[in-house]
Design an enzyme around this catalytic site. Structure first.
Site, PDB file in Angstrom:
ATOM      1  N   ARG A 180      48.503  33.268  28.126  1.00  0.00           N
ATOM      2  CA  ARG A 180      47.694  33.290  29.478  1.00  0.00           C
ATOM      3  C   ARG A 180      48.348  31.823  30.193  1.00  0.00           C
ATOM      4  O   ARG A 180      48.612  30.654  29.570  1.00  0.00           O
ATOM      5  CB  ARG A 180      46.396  33.141  29.503  1.00  0.00           C
ATOM      6  CG  ARG A 180      45.657  34.386  29.061  1.00  0.00           C
ATOM      7  CD  ARG A 180      44.312  34.342  28.583  1.00  0.00           C
ATOM      8  NE  ARG A 180      44.493  33.268  27.470  1.00  0.00           N
ATOM      9  CZ  ARG A 180      43.247  32.636  26.691  1.00  0.00           C
ATOM     10  NH1 ARG A 180      42.187  33.042  27.265  1.00  0.00           N
ATOM     11  NH2 ARG A 180      43.492  31.650  25.777  1.00  0.00           N
ATOM     12  N   PHE A 230      36.703  39.271  30.120  1.00  0.00           N
ATOM     13  CA  PHE A 230      37.083  39.904  31.265  1.00  0.00           C
ATOM     14  C   PHE A 230      36.244  41.139  31.844  1.00  0.00           C
ATOM     15  O   PHE A 230      36.881  41.915  32.321  1.00  0.00           O
ATOM     16  CB  PHE A 230      38.517  40.789  30.540  1.00  0.00           C
ATOM     17  CG  PHE A 230      39.792  39.823  30.546  1.00  0.00           C
ATOM     18  CD1 PHE A 230      39.635  38.779  29.578  1.00  0.00           C
ATOM     19  CD2 PHE A 230      40.742  39.803  31.590  1.00  0.00           C
ATOM     20  CE1 PHE A 230      40.782  37.641  29.738  1.00  0.00           C
ATOM     21  CE2 PHE A 230      41.759  39.010  31.434  1.00  0.00           C
ATOM     22  CZ  PHE A 230      41.668  37.902  30.561  1.00  0.00           C
ATOM     23  N   CYS A 277      51.531  39.015  35.883  1.00  0.00           N
ATOM     24  CA  CYS A 277      51.565  40.133  35.012  1.00  0.00           C
ATOM     25  C   CYS A 277      50.846  41.094  35.222  1.00  0.00           C
ATOM     26  O   CYS A 277      51.270  42.313  35.488  1.00  0.00           O
ATOM     27  CB  CYS A 277      50.907  39.515  33.723  1.00  0.00           C
ATOM     28  SG  CYS A 277      51.700  37.836  33.080  1.00  0.00           S
TER      29      CYS A 277
HETATM   30  C1  UGA Z   1      47.710  37.745  31.172  1.00  0.00           C
HETATM   31  C2  UGA Z   1      47.126  38.167  29.828  1.00  0.00           C
HETATM   32  O1  UGA Z   1      45.693  37.539  29.728  1.00  0.00           O
HETATM   33  C3  UGA Z   1      47.962  37.322  28.773  1.00  0.00           C
HETATM   34  O2  UGA Z   1      47.408  37.933  27.556  1.00  0.00           O
HETATM   35  C4  UGA Z   1      49.353  38.025  28.825  1.00  0.00           C
HETATM   36  O3  UGA Z   1      50.290  37.470  28.065  1.00  0.00           O
HETATM   37  C5  UGA Z   1      49.732  37.686  30.436  1.00  0.00           C
HETATM   38  O4  UGA Z   1      49.156  38.168  31.263  1.00  0.00           O
HETATM   39  C6  UGA Z   1      51.354  38.057  30.260  1.00  0.00           C
HETATM   40  O5  UGA Z   1      51.413  39.342  30.357  1.00  0.00           O
HETATM   41  O6  UGA Z   1      52.041  37.424  30.508  1.00  0.00           O
HETATM   42  P1  UGA Z   1      47.810  35.722  32.921  1.00  0.00           P
HETATM   43  O7  UGA Z   1      48.079  36.717  33.922  1.00  0.00           O
HETATM   44  O8  UGA Z   1      48.207  34.141  32.705  1.00  0.00           O
HETATM   45  O9  UGA Z   1      47.741  36.383  31.562  1.00  0.00           O
HETATM   46  O10 UGA Z   1      46.029  35.529  33.351  1.00  0.00           O
HETATM   47  P2  UGA Z   1      44.454  35.981  32.822  1.00  0.00           P
HETATM   48  O11 UGA Z   1      43.713  34.717  32.413  1.00  0.00           O
HETATM   49  O12 UGA Z   1      44.493  37.186  31.939  1.00  0.00           O
HETATM   50  O13 UGA Z   1      44.099  36.176  34.385  1.00  0.00           O
HETATM   51  C7  UGA Z   1      44.621  37.208  35.299  1.00  0.00           C
HETATM   52  C8  UGA Z   1      43.742  37.553  36.442  1.00  0.00           C
HETATM   53  O14 UGA Z   1      42.400  38.352  36.141  1.00  0.00           O
HETATM   54  C9  UGA Z   1      43.395  36.247  37.051  1.00  0.00           C
HETATM   55  O15 UGA Z   1      43.408  36.354  38.660  1.00  0.00           O
HETATM   56  C10 UGA Z   1      41.766  36.075  36.885  1.00  0.00           C
HETATM   57  O16 UGA Z   1      41.179  35.593  37.917  1.00  0.00           O
HETATM   58  C11 UGA Z   1      41.457  37.537  36.707  1.00  0.00           C
HETATM   59  N1  UGA Z   1      40.431  37.807  36.003  1.00  0.00           N
HETATM   60  C12 UGA Z   1      40.228  37.768  34.483  1.00  0.00           C
HETATM   61  C13 UGA Z   1      39.146  38.578  36.380  1.00  0.00           C
HETATM   62  O17 UGA Z   1      39.280  38.770  37.809  1.00  0.00           O
HETATM   63  N2  UGA Z   1      38.102  38.630  35.699  1.00  0.00           N
HETATM   64  C14 UGA Z   1      37.839  38.283  34.330  1.00  0.00           C
HETATM   65  O18 UGA Z   1      37.035  38.717  33.814  1.00  0.00           O
HETATM   66  C15 UGA Z   1      39.218  37.800  33.854  1.00  0.00           C
END
Ligand code: UGA
Length: 439
Positions: A154, A249, A260
């Site tokens: 992440r 999540f 992503c």
């Molecule tokens: C995501 C995955 O979590 C990683 O495991 C994966 O390797 C990566 O994509 C990828 O494919 O390269 P990332 O995009 O860095 O990672 O970010 P996340 O922490 O997963 O968050 C993604 C989005 O979801 C953010 O905008 C965050 O604010 C949102 N989110 C996350 C929510 O709105 N609610 C939640 O409960 C969790």
């Protein structure tokens, strides 16, 4: 081991630096000379906690260097990682031109047995495509194997996630190649799964899509909570105690952004459709997510009786905390709607402002949260950075034109905010929104 990493973006650079730290000889390759130069000077071209220190250490100790010369890096290495970008095309399918180009150069430069490991997120079948391209361009009949080794790191915790992955997936039909990659990862002492190539490719998309599904699911529940006076934060907490569901999540809010999830879910929808299957599930995940920023701005507008001539302060711009990345950030859409409806926008983010300035040069960028609050009719929390958790809200209130707080990430305690004299809106916090604001 001698390793080349083609593509020094988030995944490539972090992977390269961590492998160097484990004692391997690593060459990071990128087509951008400015990036290569920065890396060779010990400055990571991206903001990622802990990365600069690790990069500098490995440069100094001579285990890492960067170059634009992919062919030379391939000739010197036994294992070549492909970590280039796969940006979405117009219709949402990933563009594989960078993967193809790297495969071509690998083919032309093959000078002995090599393992080509794909870490970029690519549609099912790309491993075979890479194999065909290398075969087509190879000048001598050297053997090679293609492995799919999807990345799960992440942004914002990329170094940690690479050092402590929850699982390592190695997809290949050749046990010899699999064992070599197992050997590379062995020092991390983490669970490893060896699968065939398409299985590994599906694992990546299935995982990201499932996480995106959880977010859209809880956001759909949040909408219901608002209608019936329920609190989605408590709903998610109670659901999360069920170990079959888990607590992660399930944070309702403005939805997912980043480089992503939006891209991967779209690509997955296209893939399943191409294989003659129904993409509705995946399209619905996206539709729910796409509606979040518009709906949030709508709430602000309803409260203020329209946005024309109003000033809205935004706390946070990055797509999530601890990164300067604004790709598909919810803030982009929020700003667009606010401007469209005639509002003036003030904003602050600890690190993402330079990136946003390139996109929106004419909104007001501030030095901190308090400056954002000055003269604002509403304050909207968009990214839940740590430094926004303990703000002096009495001071914030005294600076605002009207004390309206819109919490896009459910970071604050509604009761406390109301006691301080704010009108408070939290996403899916029906109970708090209705009773505590005296509605
Ligand atoms: C995501 C995955 O979590 C990683 O495991 C994966 O390797 C990566 O994509 C990828 O494919 O390269 P990332 O995009 O860095 O990672 O970010 P996340 O922490 O997963 O968050 C993604 C989005 O979801 C953010 O905008 C965050 O604010 C949102 N989110 C996350 C929510 O709105 N609610 C939640 O409960 C969790």
């Amino acid at each position: 081991m001698k390793i080349a990493v083609a593509g020094a973006g988030y995944v490539g650079l972090v992977t390269g630096v961590v492998f160097a730290d484990l004692g391997n000889e690593v060459i990071c390759v990128d087509i951008d000379p400015a990036k290569v130069d920065a890396i060779n000077k010990g400055r990571a071209p991206i903001y990622e906690p802990g990365l600069d220190e690790m990069l500098q250490r490995n440069l100094e100790e001579g285990r890492l260097r960067a170059t634009t010369d992919l062919a030379a890096a391939v000739r010197e290495s036994e294992v070549i990682f492909i970590t280039v970008g796969t940006p979405p095309t117009e219709n949402g399918e990933p563009d594989l031109k960078y993967v193809d180009e790297v495969a071509r150069v690998i083919g032309e430069s093959l000078n002995g047995y090599k393992i080509i490991v794909n870490k970029s997120t690519v549609p099912v079948g790309t491993g075979d495509r890479v194999r065909r391209i290398i075969e087509q361009y190879r000048r001598e009949p050297h053997e090679f194997d293609v492995v799919s080794n999807p990345e799960f790191l992440r942004e914002g915790s990329a170094v940690h996630d690479t050092l402590y992955p929850e699982r390592i997936v190695i997809g290949t039909d050749n046990p010899r190649a699999a064992m070599k990659i197992v050997e590379l990862y062995a020092p991390l002492e983490r669970p490893m799964l060896i699968t065939n190539l398409p299985t590994a490719e599906v694992i990546k998309y299935a995982s990201n899509t499932f996480l995106a599904l959880k977010i859209s699911y809880i956001n759909a529940i949040a909408d219901l909570c608002e209608r019936v006076g329920a609190d989605v934060v408590q709903v998610a907490k109670a659901m999360g105690y069920d170990s079959r569901i888990g607590p992660h999540f399930l944070q309702a809010g403005l939805g997912f952004g980043g480089s992503c999830f939006p891209k991967d879910v779209k690509a997955f929808a296209h893939s399943v459709e191409r294989y003659g299957l129904d993409p509705t599930l995946y399209q619905t995940i996206l539709a729910i997510n796409d509606a979040r920023p518009r709906q949030f701005v709508q709430r602000i507008s309803e409260r203020l009786g329209g946005l024309q001539g109003k000033t809205i302060g935004l706390l946070g711009l990055a797509f999530k905390p601890n990164t300067d990345d604004i790709r598909e950030a919810r803030s982009i859409e929020i700003i667009r709607y606010l401007l469209q409806e005639g509002a003036a926008v003030r904003a602050y983010d600890p690190v993402a402002m330079p990136n946003m300035q390139a996109l929106y040069p004419h909104i007001t960028y501030c030095r901190n949260a308090y400056e954002v609050a000055e003269g604002a009719d509403a304050l909207a929390l968009v990214t839940e950075w740590n430094e926004f958790k303990q703000l002096n809200f009495e001071r914030i209130k005294s600076l605002m034109r009207q004390p309206n707080l819109f919490d896009g990430r459910n970071l604050y305690d509604p009761q406390r905010m109301r006691k301080l004299g704010f009108y408070y809106y939290g996403v899916g916090r029906g109970e708090a929104n209705q009773h505590e604001n005296g509605l």
